[in-house]
Design a protein around this motif. Structure first.
Motif, PDB file in Angstrom:
ATOM      1  N   THR A  69       0.841  -1.199   0.000  1.00 33.26           N
ATOM      2  CA  THR A  69       0.000   0.000   0.000  1.00 33.26           C
ATOM      3  C   THR A  69       0.879   1.253   0.000  1.00 33.26           C
ATOM      4  N   CYS A  70       0.430   2.249  -0.780  1.00 34.32           N
ATOM      5  CA  CYS A  70       1.106   3.539  -0.773  1.00 34.32           C
ATOM      6  C   CYS A  70       0.101   4.638  -1.098  1.00 34.32           C
TER       7      CYS A  70
ATOM      8  N   VAL B 154       5.055  10.704  -3.532  1.00 35.80           N
ATOM      9  CA  VAL B 154       4.942   9.516  -2.672  1.00 35.80           C
ATOM     10  C   VAL B 154       4.914   9.980  -1.226  1.00 35.80           C
TER      11      VAL B 154
ATOM     12  N   VAL C 152       3.235   8.155   1.447  1.00 35.48           N
ATOM     13  CA  VAL C 152       3.371   6.987   2.327  1.00 35.48           C
ATOM     14  C   VAL C 152       3.562   5.755   1.457  1.00 35.48           C
ATOM     15  N   ALA C 153       4.456   4.858   1.888  1.00 34.48           N
ATOM     16  CA  ALA C 153       4.644   3.565   1.200  1.00 34.48           C
ATOM     17  C   ALA C 153       5.128   2.556   2.219  1.00 34.48           C
ATOM     18  N   ASN C 154       4.429   1.419   2.320  1.00 30.29           N
ATOM     19  CA  ASN C 154       4.894   0.412   3.275  1.00 30.29           C
ATOM     20  C   ASN C 154       6.085  -0.362   2.721  1.00 30.29           C
TER      21      ASN C 154
ATOM     22  N   MET D 103       5.567  -2.397  -0.506  1.00 33.55           N
ATOM     23  CA  MET D 103       5.526  -1.630  -1.747  1.00 33.55           C
ATOM     24  C   MET D 103       6.924  -1.193  -2.161  1.00 33.55           C
ATOM     25  N   LEU D 104       7.735  -0.733  -1.179  1.00 34.65           N
ATOM     26  CA  LEU D 104       9.112  -0.332  -1.485  1.00 34.65           C
ATOM     27  C   LEU D 104       9.910  -1.501  -2.050  1.00 34.65           C
TER      28      LEU D 104
ATOM     29  N   TRP E 239       9.186  -1.945  -5.666  1.00 33.05           N
ATOM     30  CA  TRP E 239       9.869  -0.957  -6.509  1.00 33.05           C
ATOM     31  C   TRP E 239      11.377  -1.169  -6.531  1.00 33.05           C
TER      32      TRP E 239
ATOM     33  N   LYS F 216      13.338   4.171   1.628  1.00 36.02           N
ATOM     34  CA  LYS F 216      12.462   5.270   2.048  1.00 36.02           C
ATOM     35  C   LYS F 216      12.933   6.637   1.553  1.00 36.02           C
TER      36      LYS F 216
ATOM     37  N   LEU G  13      10.406   8.768  -0.491  1.00 36.25           N
ATOM     38  CA  LEU G  13       9.255   9.448   0.086  1.00 36.25           C
ATOM     39  C   LEU G  13       9.386  10.961  -0.150  1.00 36.25           C
TER      40      LEU G  13
ATOM     41  N   ASP H 279      -2.854   3.505  -3.576  1.00 34.42           N
ATOM     42  CA  ASP H 279      -2.471   2.381  -4.447  1.00 34.42           C
ATOM     43  C   ASP H 279      -2.313   1.140  -3.582  1.00 34.42           C
TER      44      ASP H 279
END
Length: 969
Positions: free
Chosen positions: A301-302, A311, A313-315, A318-319, A322, A326, A329, A398
């Protein structure tokens, strides 16, 4: 390329004209152009490009060639420069050479951007001053090889996935030594082992309990003959959960052949048909468990804020998708994940932000740079717009799930559809798929088509249309299938009745049914696999057995035979109504200790000892006793006969004693009167014997008269031969009448021996001689009857399987074979046209003869002089008529003959008696040595003659005998 290089205008490059080039560059370019291996040179600060003819095909028919010649490396290889540029700059700065194998690089050729795989090296090039001024690229394109390897790996994974997930037990054994090559989990479940406990081990090592059950012999037979073996409901004693239990499977052994036609392995397919009780699993998850599963689900989730899609927030998941940390962000997505430029995701996000409509996609491919490698991944994702208080979209959430493995598996599943169709088509059970909520029939195999009975054109139609009788007859199966589709729970049914209109006729058959839900990559049920096994004969046989048991109970009641049963753990005896009346009981069951009270005290000790023997495991568990009972109320004395069998549990402990009881009081009273009559007749017989001895003395004096009488008898014998046909018919009729008085003689003789043996004195020896003579006479009559029947029997010829005939005979002789320890080997036997009963008599006599005339131990023999084990072999071969000796078969009317040889290692005989042994009443040994009437081999010759063939014997004393039977082919 040499010509293009010479004609190129080098003055427009930083290198200048060729006459200005350093000598080292001339040498390197000349070497490159003359090489047959693909090469490319980057030279000078601008990394000007040179390449040879061997390299040119990799550039395609349009695109980089010839524009790359003389162009700067960063321009000519722009699409790959982010990968190769840093390495080239490193070498130009004095770094070491590098080498890569099967590296994936983007390449623009043939008018489009594509990807190719290369094995290449970058090496430094030295100019005239000794400094690094260029890079030599030697390379080979491996795109086809890599793609072919990937395709092979995907195909292999697909096959293994189906193998692992199959609901049927599948294994592969080596043809050489029956070693497990592979086994799927369901097969491991069937045999109570994991696949790891099976693979790499021989069959009888992995499952030692199979020894003696014949499965290894069947597998070897498949390897030897090359013919598949298929059997239904095979019983297998197998150890599961540390307990020996019997399971039943539908079994297929399929030989696997290599390209050279040799059999290298055996495919084993086993379907479990043991369970006869419906096992349904109802899974209902609580709300807390459901939430826990959602929290643990791999959902990335992001949050993207603003039109720039920063961007926010991204858990961690998700990172990881990709391939970033972090540090991304706060950056716009296009900057945070630059490889997304040119892909559709940024455009879709902009449309969601503009329209405010949620966007969902499944199995979407994405090119992502993870760990420095650009790869293709697949995701299920949702772009959810978030609105502020004014209803304006300010961000997009997302949520993505990595489904790369599922998509690859789906691709593999599609590629294996042909294999799936093949497995379903060859399955021994009826199989088919019901696709979608409408249950569209797909992939039905021939067995399924035959069960439905509507012809082959049922694929693609809804099940309710193919089988309307499921609705019209109010059958539950459509509702059950709908429940399976809804709940995703497997349904199993054993021995269910299904009313089916097959070829226009309503049938009522019984099937073992399994409905297995199949799920797609999202875990949703999309189809149901139907496996149906016809068990109609088994169910109807069970129904007939129940009817027969009811009829038997009725017959026993009419015959005044009572039944009773002792439950050993509880000590209670239950009994039938007529026994209840016999004992004058009022209770329906009584403790066993109370039953002892009704047994007469004179019989109690004997019955107690008999019961102790029956209760001992290994004793046979049979009870057969007569004793007197004293009825409960009136005290009457009745004589009863009890017959029973003890049944033991899995721990060899007595569990149940089941038996019958019959009141034989009046029979024993009649027997007592008969015994008195026999005593009287015995005294008369003694007087007759004394008179007979006196007569013998008189006969001795008449010996000379017998010589004359003998000549008269020879003349009478010639006359009798002329009426032989009439006498044979007479023997057939008379033998039945003669048997009856012989049976009475033997019965009364048995009564005398059993009841008055201690009172007969010397008469006992005479009685034994009388019994022996009566027994021989009975055997002689039976053999004469067999000979007569064969002589007059009508021609009932049909195609007869000799292997079946011989196997039936061996089953009848099983006890004799076990007692003698004989080894009997039967080769491949043919089918012949003949009478099955006569052919059975032929081989019964030949094999009995071989067993009877084995070499036996003589009195006083030592262990070293014991005779060998009887060895008997039955072989066959086919002869052309011209190869059959005329002396054997005079009228060789058939084109071919079968020669069947029965060979033993017995006592044998002299060859001069070869013809004599087939004559009636001809014996080569005395009755004290070997029993028999001298008719058996005569019957054999009569059977063979009836079939248009012949029989011959060959032997030597002490070296066994061979009996050869010639039958028309």
């Amino acid at each position: 390329m040499g010509e293009l290089t010479r004609n190129y205008d080098w003055s427009k490059t930083s290198l200048g004209t060729p006459d200005q080039w350093p000598k080292s560059l001339h040498t390197l370019v000349n070497m490159m152009l003359n090489s047959r291996f693909p090469m490319l040179i980057f030279w000078g600060p601008d990394l000007i490009t040179f390449y040879n003819d061997a390299f040119r095909p990799s550039l395609g028919s349009s695109g980089k060639h010839p524009s790359s010649l003389g162009q700067k490396g960063e321009q000519s290889w722009a699409e790959s420069w982010p990968v190769i540029g840093p390495m080239i700059y490193s070498i130009m700065a004095g770094g070491e050479a590098v080498w890569f194998e099967d590296q994936k690089l983007p390449l623009y050729r043939d008018g489009r951007l594509d990807y190719a795989y290369w094995t290449y090296s970058f090496s430094p090039l030295i100019d005239d001053t000794g400094a690094v001024n260029g890079v030599l690229v030697t390379c080979s394109e491996t795109t086809r090889t890599v793609l072919a390897r990937q395709q092979a790996e995907e195909t292999q994974q697909l096959v293994l996935a189906f193998f692992e997930q199959s609901p049927v037990g599948i294994a592969m054994l080596s043809a050489r030594d029956l070693t497990f090559l592979m086994a799927n989990p369901f097969y491991g479940y069937l045999v109570g082992r994991t696949p790891d406990q099976l693979v790499g081990k021989p069959l009888l090592v992995a499952m030692p309990e199979l020894a003696g059950q014949g499965f290894d012999d069947l597998l070897k037979q498949v390897v030897t003959t090359g013919m598949p073996y298929v059997a239904r409901e095979v019983a297998v004693d197998i150890v599961r959960n540390n307990q020996l239990e019997t399971i039943y499977v539908d079994l297929t052994y399929q030989p696997h052949r290599e390209a050279n036609k040799t059999i290298s392995a055996i495919l084993v397919v086993a379907t479990d048909v043991t369970q006869q009780v419906l096992s349904r699993q109802k899974i209902k998850e609580s709300e807390n468990r459901f939430r826990t599963l959602i929290e643990e689900a791999p959902v990335a989730t992001c949050l993207f804020v603003g039109r720039e899609m920063r961007v926010a927030v991204a858990n961690e998941l998700m990172l990881s998708f990709w391939g970033k940390d972090k540090s991304v962000l706060g950056k716009p997505l296009a900057e945070a994940v630059p490889e997304l430029n040119g892909q559709p995701f940024l455009t879709i996000l902009d449309e969601v932000f503009t329209t405010g409509q949620t966007y969902t996609a499944k199995n979407a491919p994405a090119e992502l740079l993870v760990d420095g490698v650009l790869g293709t991944y697949y995701f299920d994702f949702t772009y959810k717009p978030l609105r502020d208080a004014a209803g304006v979209v300010y961000a997009i959430m997302d949520m993505a799930v990595d489904v790369t493995q599922q998509v690859i598996a789906q691709q593999q599943l599609v590629a294996s559809e042909a294999r799936l169709r093949s497995v379903i088509a060859t399955a021994p059970a009826g199989m088919g798929l019901f696709v979608g909520r409408d249950l569209i029939v797909e992939l039905p195999n021939q067995t399924f088509i035959d069960i439905v009975g509507k012809g082959p054109d049922i694929a693609g139609k809804p099940l309710r249309e193919v089988m309307p009788e499921l609705l019209t007859e109010n059958q539950p199966f459509l509702k059950i299938l709908d429940d399976v589709y809804t709940t995703g729970q497997m349904f199993q049914s054993y021995g269910s009745r299904v009313d089916i209109v097959q070829h226009g006729v309503m049938t009522h058959n019984y099937y073992n049914i399994t409905y297995t839900p199949l799920r797609d990559e999202q875990g949703q049920v999309f189809a149901i696999l139907d496996i149906a096994i016809d068990v109609t004969e088994e169910i109807k046989g069970r129904q007939k057995l129940q009817q027969a048991e009811e009829a038997l109970r009725g017959a026993m009641e009419l015959a005044d035979i009572g039944t009773w049963e002792l439950d050993v753990p509880t000590g209670l005896i239950t009994y039938s109504e007529n026994l209840k009346q016999l004992f004058e009981f009022t209770e329906d069951s009584l403790p066993a200790v109370l039953m002892n009270e009704v047994i007469h005290e004179s019989d109690q000790d004997r019955i107690r000892l008999a019961l102790e023997q029956v209760f001992t495991f290994g004793s046979g568990g049979l009870l057969d006793q007569e004793y007197t009972i004293v009825t409960r109320r009136t005290g009457r004395h009745r004589i009863v006969r009890v017959q029973a069998r003890m049944y033991f549990d899995d721990y060899q402990q007595p569990a149940k004693l089941v038996g019958t009881m019959r009141d034989i009081t009046e029979e024993r009273q009649q027997q007592l009167a008969l015994e008195q009559l026999v005593q009287q007749r015995t005294e008369e017989l003694a007087a007759a014997i004394e008179a007979l001895e006196s007569t013998n003395q008189i006969l001795a004096s008449k010996n000379e008269e017998y010589v004359v009488i003998n000549e008269e008898l020879e003349e009478a014998n010639r006359q009798l031969n002329r009426s032989n046909d009439n006498l044979q018919q007479f023997a057939y009729v008379a033998s039945h009448d003669l048997q009856e008085p012989l049976r009475k003689i033997q019965s009364f003789g048995n009564l005398l021996q059993n009841q008055y043996a201690d009172q007969l004195g010397e008469g006992g020896a005479y009685l034994e001689r009388m019994q022996s003579a009566a027994s021989r006479m009975s055997t002689l009559i039976r053999d004469l009857l067999s000979y007569s029947r064969i002589s007059v029997q009508q021609d009932r010829r049909q195609l007869v399987s000799l292997p079946t005939v011989v196997q039936t005979v061996l089953t009848d002789l099983e006890l004799v074979i076990a007692e003698t320890g004989a080894e009997v080997t039967v080769g491949e036997l043919p089918e012949v046209l003949g009478d099955p009963l006569q052919l059975g008599q032929l081989f019964q006599n030949l094999l009995t003869n071989a067993l009877k005339f084995s070499r036996i131990a003589r009195p006083g023999a030592t262990n070293e002089s014991k005779p060998p084990v009887p060895v008997i072999r039955v072989d066959a071969r086919t002869l052309l008529a011209r190869d059959v000796p005329a002396l054997v078969v005079s009228n060789r009317s058939a084109p071919v003959y079968h020669q069947i040889d029965v060979i033993d290692n017995g006592i044998g005989f002299e060859q001069k008696y070869a013809d004599r042994i087939f004559q009636v009443f001809q014996r080569l040994h005395g009755r004290n040595e070997y029993a028999g009437t001298g008719i058996g081999l005569a019957i054999c010759e009569k059977v063979v003659t009836n079939h248009g063939g012949a029989i011959r014997a060959s032997s030597q004393p002490g070296r066994g005998a061979t009996f050869s039977v010639y039958l028309p082919g």
